[in-house]
Write an enzyme that holds these catalytic residues in place. Structure first.
Site, mmCIF file in Angstrom:
data_model
loop_
_atom_site.group_PDB
_atom_site.id
_atom_site.type_symbol
_atom_site.label_atom_id
_atom_site.label_comp_id
_atom_site.label_asym_id
_atom_site.label_seq_id
_atom_site.Cartn_x
_atom_site.Cartn_y
_atom_site.Cartn_z
ATOM 1 N N GLU A 120 0.828 -1.206 0.000
ATOM 2 C CA GLU A 120 0.000 0.000 0.000
ATOM 3 C C GLU A 120 0.863 1.257 0.000
ATOM 4 O OE1 GLU A 120 -2.924 -0.264 -1.015
ATOM 5 O OE2 GLU A 120 -4.166 0.277 0.697
ATOM 6 N N THR A 168 -5.565 8.480 -4.133
ATOM 7 C CA THR A 168 -5.524 8.454 -2.665
ATOM 8 C C THR A 168 -4.642 9.596 -2.153
ATOM 9 O OG1 THR A 168 -5.845 6.077 -2.702
ATOM 10 C CG2 THR A 168 -4.976 6.994 -0.665
HETATM 11 N N1 HSE Z 1 -8.055 5.092 4.823
HETATM 12 C C1 HSE Z 1 -7.481 5.401 3.566
HETATM 13 C C2 HSE Z 1 -7.944 6.766 3.152
HETATM 14 C C3 HSE Z 1 -7.927 4.391 2.553
HETATM 15 O O1 HSE Z 1 -9.128 7.036 3.298
HETATM 16 O O2 HSE Z 1 -7.131 7.561 2.713
HETATM 17 C C4 HSE Z 1 -7.479 4.727 1.159
HETATM 18 O O3 HSE Z 1 -6.980 3.653 0.498
#
Ligand code: HSE
Length: 291
Positions: A120, A168
């Site tokens: 990730e 993201t």
């Molecule tokens: N918790 C993370 C976000 C998940 O909301 O940025 C994104 O992959």
């Protein structure tokens, strides 16, 4: 050769930013691994053209390094990249399980969580595990600092994915750096309600618990049509609506008999905002499965 199926996931669920996640019954990635002297990757499927095949830039390359398990890795994407449905986590979790089997590393699913989390980090810059935890363990997961907990839950869901991309990294930049005590108290109450709802498989409590006043409002601005879609889902019977992960997918909780109507209403509302979308009528599912 090992082949696995890894589910899409939805992180945050509104009140559990960077902590809560659920495995979805669909869509899913299929990943196949074969031993090799060095890691190579090829990618097919939904959005494959956006995924680097260089192991240094791909989530599964980092997982292969972490497990010291070089392989040829074929990824068939069912989970679109930059969707908010845990696309990179699905591939990372799949690779972690498949390579653990291929090289007989003997690690448990829980032990694979931080390893898949390394993957990730390649795409988002941070090793958060709120998508890889449900992708590996299935069910509803709570990824706290010191402990990852998984709970089986049976709650109908709709994940509506518009044909827009939100990275993201961008979505993390709009998250407020500070918040008020009022928001903290609100968030604790909703997160606790949602957790109880998951333990009891109660869609009403889960929906109530999704309400979030901190992260979701900031991210909603990145999703064309968010308010229209949210209202349409609630009008059609959803018990709660929020941004799925970093977006742009939108997640609704509901009773099973309302799911089809809600899916249609969400797609229609996106169309009213000139955005094409598809809806997955789904439920909380299992973690990575071996073929
Ligand atoms: N918790 C993370 C976000 C998940 O909301 O940025 C994104 O992959």
């Amino acid at each position: 050769m090992i082949t696995v199926r890894a589910p899409a996931t939805s992180a945050n669920l509104g009140s559990g930013f960077d902590v809560f996640g659920v495995a979805l019954d669909r869509p899913a990635d299929v990943v196949r691994v074969e031993k090799a002297d060095r890691t190579t990757i090829d990618v097919t499927g939904y959005g494959a053209e956006y995924i680097p095949e260089d192991p240094a830039g791909n989530t599964v390359g980092a997982v292969a390094d972490a497990l010291d398990a070089p392989a040829h890795i074929h990824i068939d994407k069912g989970v679109r990249p930059s969707s908010g449905l845990g696309s990179s986590a699905a591939s990372a979790a799949a690779a972690a399980v498949a390579l653990n089997e291929l090289y007989d590393r003997g690690l448990s699913r829980k032990e694979l969580v931080p390893i898949a989390g390394e993957g990730e980090a390649v795409v988002s810059g941070e090793a958060h595990v709120d998508n890889v935890a449900p992708a590996l363990l299935g069910g509803f997961t709570i990824a706290a600092d010191t402990e990852v907990t998984a709970v089986d839950a049976d709650v109908p869901l709709v994940a509506c994915l518009p044909e827009i991309a939100v990275s993201t990294r961008d979505a993390r930049q709009v998250v407020p750096e500070r918040t008020s005590m009022e928001d903290v108290v609100h968030t604790i109450g909703r997160a606790a309600t949602l957790t109880a709802g998951m333990c009891w498989s109660d869609p009403r409590l889960v929906g109530e618990g999704m309400h979030d006043t901190v992260v979701t409002p900031a991210r909603a601005d990145l999703i064309t049509g968010y308010e229209l879609v949210r209202e349409a889902a609630l009008d059609a019977g959803a018990t709660g609506v929020t941004v799925s992960g970093a977006g742009p997918a939108i997640l609704a909780a509901c009773d099973a008999e309302d799911r089809k109507r809600i899916a249609a209403a969400m797609v229609r509302a996106f169309a009213d905002a000139d955005v094409q979308a598809r809806a997955y009528q789904t439920e909380i599912g299992r973690g990575v499965t071996l073929y």
